[in-house]
Design an enzyme around this catalytic site. Sequence first.
Site, PDB file in Angstrom:
ATOM      1  N   HIS A   1      55.868  25.724  63.416  1.00 55.83           N
ATOM      2  CA  HIS A   1      56.279  26.145  62.066  1.00 55.83           C
ATOM      3  C   HIS A   1      54.978  26.184  61.280  1.00 55.83           C
ATOM      4  O   HIS A   1      54.302  25.137  61.179  1.00 55.83           O
ATOM      5  CB  HIS A   1      57.286  25.138  61.496  1.00 55.83           C
ATOM      6  CG  HIS A   1      57.787  25.433  60.110  1.00 55.83           C
ATOM      7  ND1 HIS A   1      59.135  25.393  59.791  1.00 55.83           N
ATOM      8  CD2 HIS A   1      57.136  25.731  58.956  1.00 55.83           C
ATOM      9  CE1 HIS A   1      59.298  25.675  58.498  1.00 55.83           C
ATOM     10  NE2 HIS A   1      58.087  25.874  57.964  1.00 55.83           N
TER      11      HIS A   1
ATOM     12  N   HIS B   1      46.949  22.441  56.722  1.00 56.40           N
ATOM     13  CA  HIS B   1      46.375  21.115  56.505  1.00 56.40           C
ATOM     14  C   HIS B   1      45.492  21.185  55.260  1.00 56.40           C
ATOM     15  O   HIS B   1      44.668  22.102  55.144  1.00 56.40           O
ATOM     16  CB  HIS B   1      45.486  20.707  57.679  1.00 56.40           C
ATOM     17  CG  HIS B   1      46.183  20.633  59.011  1.00 56.40           C
ATOM     18  ND1 HIS B   1      46.580  19.438  59.566  1.00 56.40           N
ATOM     19  CD2 HIS B   1      46.536  21.599  59.903  1.00 56.40           C
ATOM     20  CE1 HIS B   1      47.136  19.666  60.751  1.00 56.40           C
ATOM     21  NE2 HIS B   1      47.128  20.973  60.983  1.00 56.40           N
TER      22      HIS B   1
ATOM     23  N   CYS C   1      63.495  22.650  64.888  1.00 58.13           N
ATOM     24  CA  CYS C   1      62.120  22.762  64.385  1.00 58.13           C
ATOM     25  C   CYS C   1      61.838  21.537  63.529  1.00 58.13           C
ATOM     26  O   CYS C   1      62.514  21.294  62.526  1.00 58.13           O
ATOM     27  CB  CYS C   1      61.932  24.037  63.576  1.00 58.13           C
ATOM     28  SG  CYS C   1      60.335  24.071  62.728  1.00 58.13           S
TER      29      CYS C   1
ATOM     30  N   ASP D   1      50.348  13.847  56.199  1.00 60.19           N
ATOM     31  CA  ASP D   1      50.270  13.910  57.664  1.00 60.19           C
ATOM     32  C   ASP D   1      50.424  12.505  58.236  1.00 60.19           C
ATOM     33  O   ASP D   1      49.842  11.541  57.734  1.00 60.19           O
ATOM     34  CB  ASP D   1      48.933  14.518  58.091  1.00 60.19           C
ATOM     35  CG  ASP D   1      48.948  14.958  59.547  1.00 60.19           C
ATOM     36  OD1 ASP D   1      48.895  16.162  59.811  1.00 60.19           O
ATOM     37  OD2 ASP D   1      49.034  14.069  60.438  1.00 60.19           O
TER      38      ASP D   1
ATOM     39  N   HIS E   1      51.875  25.789  59.163  1.00 59.62           N
ATOM     40  CA  HIS E   1      51.546  24.712  58.236  1.00 59.62           C
ATOM     41  C   HIS E   1      50.069  24.754  57.938  1.00 59.62           C
ATOM     42  O   HIS E   1      49.253  25.174  58.764  1.00 59.62           O
ATOM     43  CB  HIS E   1      51.945  23.347  58.820  1.00 59.62           C
ATOM     44  CG  HIS E   1      51.459  23.099  60.204  1.00 59.62           C
ATOM     45  ND1 HIS E   1      52.056  23.641  61.310  1.00 59.62           N
ATOM     46  CD2 HIS E   1      50.409  22.369  60.661  1.00 59.62           C
ATOM     47  CE1 HIS E   1      51.411  23.258  62.405  1.00 59.62           C
ATOM     48  NE2 HIS E   1      50.406  22.492  62.034  1.00 59.62           N
TER      49      HIS E   1
HETATM   50  P1  AMP Z   1      48.800  21.051  64.305  1.00 56.65           P
HETATM   51  O1  AMP Z   1      48.137  20.249  65.389  1.00 56.65           O
HETATM   52  O2  AMP Z   1      47.858  21.930  63.536  1.00 56.65           O
HETATM   53  O3  AMP Z   1      50.015  21.798  64.814  1.00 56.65           O
HETATM   54  O4  AMP Z   1      49.285  20.005  63.225  1.00 56.65           O
HETATM   55  C1  AMP Z   1      50.468  19.296  63.311  1.00 56.65           C
HETATM   56  C2  AMP Z   1      50.300  18.121  62.410  1.00 56.65           C
HETATM   57  O5  AMP Z   1      51.565  17.583  62.105  1.00 56.65           O
HETATM   58  C3  AMP Z   1      49.470  16.995  63.015  1.00 56.65           C
HETATM   59  O6  AMP Z   1      48.345  16.729  62.172  1.00 56.65           O
HETATM   60  C4  AMP Z   1      50.441  15.817  63.071  1.00 56.65           C
HETATM   61  O7  AMP Z   1      49.824  14.582  62.804  1.00 56.65           O
HETATM   62  C5  AMP Z   1      51.454  16.192  62.010  1.00 56.65           C
HETATM   63  N1  AMP Z   1      52.773  15.642  62.208  1.00 56.65           N
HETATM   64  C6  AMP Z   1      53.533  15.694  63.329  1.00 56.65           C
HETATM   65  N2  AMP Z   1      54.715  15.111  63.136  1.00 56.65           N
HETATM   66  C7  AMP Z   1      54.727  14.683  61.841  1.00 56.65           C
HETATM   67  C8  AMP Z   1      55.670  13.982  61.019  1.00 56.65           C
HETATM   68  N3  AMP Z   1      56.875  13.614  61.478  1.00 56.65           N
HETATM   69  N4  AMP Z   1      55.321  13.703  59.747  1.00 56.65           N
HETATM   70  C9  AMP Z   1      54.106  14.056  59.268  1.00 56.65           C
HETATM   71  N5  AMP Z   1      53.187  14.724  59.979  1.00 56.65           N
HETATM   72  C10 AMP Z   1      53.472  15.021  61.247  1.00 56.65           C
HETATM   73 ZN    ZN Z   2      60.659  25.637  61.159  1.00 56.53          ZN
END
Ligand code: AMP
Ligand code: ZN
Length: 113
Positions: free
Chosen positions: A97, A101, A4, A30, A99
Amino acid sequence: MADCLFCKIAAGEIPSSKIYEDESVYAFSDINPQAPFHAIVIPKEHIASADDINAQNSHLIAKVFEAIAKIAVQENLEDGYRVVTNCGKDAGQTVGHIHFHVLARRYLQWPPG
Ligand code: AMP
Ligand code: ZN
Protein backbone atom coordinates in the site's frame (compact mmCIF):
# COMPACT_ATOMS: atom_id res chain seq x y z
CA MET A 1 -8.68 -3.63 0.23
CA ALA A 2 -8.99 -6.92 2.10
CA ASP A 3 -5.86 -8.14 3.84
CA CYS A 4 -3.92 -4.92 3.38
CA LEU A 5 -2.11 -3.91 6.57
CA PHE A 6 -2.16 -0.17 5.86
CA CYS A 7 -5.83 -0.18 4.75
CA LYS A 8 -6.61 -1.76 8.12
CA ILE A 9 -4.50 0.82 9.96
CA ALA A 10 -6.22 3.68 8.08
CA ALA A 11 -9.60 2.19 9.00
CA GLY A 12 -8.63 1.87 12.68
CA GLU A 13 -8.92 -1.92 12.58
CA ILE A 14 -5.26 -2.29 13.58
CA PRO A 15 -3.91 0.12 16.21
CA SER A 16 -1.34 2.74 15.34
CA SER A 17 0.15 5.87 16.86
CA LYS A 18 -1.64 8.62 14.92
CA ILE A 19 0.28 11.72 13.90
CA TYR A 20 -2.18 13.30 11.44
CA GLU A 21 -5.47 12.53 9.72
CA ASP A 22 -7.78 14.18 7.23
CA GLU A 23 -10.44 12.86 4.87
CA SER A 24 -7.87 11.50 2.38
CA VAL A 25 -4.66 10.91 4.35
CA TYR A 26 -3.54 9.08 7.49
CA ALA A 27 -0.10 9.39 9.13
CA PHE A 28 1.29 7.32 11.98
CA SER A 29 4.56 6.47 13.70
CA ASP A 30 6.69 3.78 12.09
CA ILE A 31 6.89 0.75 14.35
CA ASN A 32 10.63 0.38 13.58
CA PRO A 33 11.87 3.98 13.40
CA GLN A 34 14.97 4.77 11.37
CA ALA A 35 15.28 8.30 12.75
CA PRO A 36 14.12 10.08 15.93
CA PHE A 37 11.08 11.21 13.91
CA HIS A 38 9.78 8.58 11.47
CA ALA A 39 6.23 8.88 10.16
CA ILE A 40 4.44 6.75 7.59
CA VAL A 41 2.03 8.83 5.49
CA ILE A 42 -0.57 7.06 3.34
CA PRO A 43 -3.56 7.81 1.18
CA LYS A 44 -6.56 6.14 2.83
CA GLU A 45 -7.55 4.73 -0.54
CA HIS A 46 -5.54 1.68 -1.57
CA ILE A 47 -2.80 2.30 -4.16
CA ALA A 48 -0.27 -0.53 -4.29
CA SER A 49 2.91 1.38 -5.12
CA ALA A 50 4.37 4.28 -7.10
CA ASP A 51 3.94 2.07 -10.18
CA ASP A 52 0.17 2.41 -9.75
CA ILE A 53 -0.10 6.22 -9.69
CA ASN A 54 -2.20 7.39 -12.63
CA ALA A 55 -4.41 10.26 -13.80
CA GLN A 56 -7.35 8.92 -11.79
CA ASN A 57 -5.60 8.74 -8.41
CA SER A 58 -2.70 11.23 -8.56
CA HIS A 59 -4.79 13.82 -6.70
CA LEU A 60 -4.48 11.53 -3.65
CA ILE A 61 -0.69 11.72 -3.87
CA ALA A 62 -0.97 15.51 -3.99
CA LYS A 63 -3.08 15.26 -0.81
CA VAL A 64 -0.32 13.21 0.82
CA PHE A 65 2.22 15.95 0.11
CA GLU A 66 -0.16 18.66 1.34
CA ALA A 67 -0.45 16.63 4.55
CA ILE A 68 3.33 16.26 4.84
CA ALA A 69 3.72 20.05 4.70
CA LYS A 70 1.18 20.35 7.54
CA ILE A 71 2.91 17.60 9.55
CA ALA A 72 6.24 19.44 9.19
CA VAL A 73 4.67 22.50 10.83
CA GLN A 74 2.78 20.47 13.44
CA GLU A 75 5.91 18.52 14.43
CA ASN A 76 8.35 21.47 14.24
CA LEU A 77 10.56 19.87 11.59
CA GLU A 78 12.21 23.22 10.80
CA ASP A 79 15.67 21.65 10.43
CA GLY A 80 14.42 19.57 7.50
CA TYR A 81 13.21 16.12 6.69
CA ARG A 82 13.37 13.46 3.99
CA VAL A 83 10.38 11.93 2.16
CA VAL A 84 10.95 8.44 0.73
CA THR A 85 8.74 5.94 -1.04
CA ASN A 86 10.14 2.48 -1.69
CA CYS A 87 8.77 0.88 -4.84
CA GLY A 88 9.29 -2.80 -5.51
CA LYS A 89 11.81 -5.44 -4.56
CA ASP A 90 15.12 -3.66 -5.08
CA ALA A 91 13.93 -0.65 -3.06
CA GLY A 92 12.83 -2.92 -0.21
CA GLN A 93 9.07 -2.27 -0.33
CA THR A 94 7.55 -4.59 2.26
CA VAL A 95 3.95 -3.30 2.47
CA GLY A 96 1.87 -3.25 -0.73
CA HIS A 97 0.00 0.00 0.00
CA ILE A 98 1.86 3.09 -1.15
CA HIS A 99 3.42 4.93 1.76
CA PHE A 100 5.78 7.82 2.27
CA HIS A 101 8.38 7.69 4.99
CA VAL A 102 9.06 11.07 6.60
CA LEU A 103 12.39 10.98 8.41
CA ALA A 104 13.73 13.78 10.58
CA ARG A 105 15.65 14.95 13.66
CA ARG A 106 18.99 13.54 12.61
CA TYR A 107 21.45 14.25 9.79
CA LEU A 108 20.42 12.10 6.81
CA GLN A 109 23.23 10.88 4.58
CA TRP A 110 23.01 11.50 0.83
CA PRO A 111 23.12 9.43 -1.26
CA PRO A 112 21.38 6.76 0.83
CA GLY A 113 22.91 3.28 0.97
P1 AMP B 1 8.70 -0.31 3.34
O1 AMP B 1 9.83 -1.21 3.74
O2 AMP B 1 9.13 0.91 2.58
O3 AMP B 1 7.59 -1.07 2.65
O4 AMP B 1 8.12 0.29 4.68
C1 AMP B 1 7.21 -0.36 5.49
C2 AMP B 1 7.32 0.29 6.83
O5 AMP B 1 6.17 0.00 7.58
C3 AMP B 1 8.52 -0.18 7.64
O6 AMP B 1 9.34 0.95 7.97
C4 AMP B 1 7.89 -0.82 8.88
O7 AMP B 1 8.63 -0.59 10.05
C5 AMP B 1 6.53 -0.15 8.93
N1 AMP B 1 5.50 -0.92 9.57
C6 AMP B 1 5.15 -2.21 9.33
N2 AMP B 1 4.12 -2.58 10.09
C7 AMP B 1 3.78 -1.49 10.83
C8 AMP B 1 2.79 -1.23 11.84
N3 AMP B 1 1.91 -2.16 12.22
N4 AMP B 1 2.76 0.00 12.39
C9 AMP B 1 3.65 0.95 12.02
N5 AMP B 1 4.58 0.77 11.08
C10 AMP B 1 4.67 -0.43 10.50
ZN1 ZN C 1 -4.23 -0.88 1.28
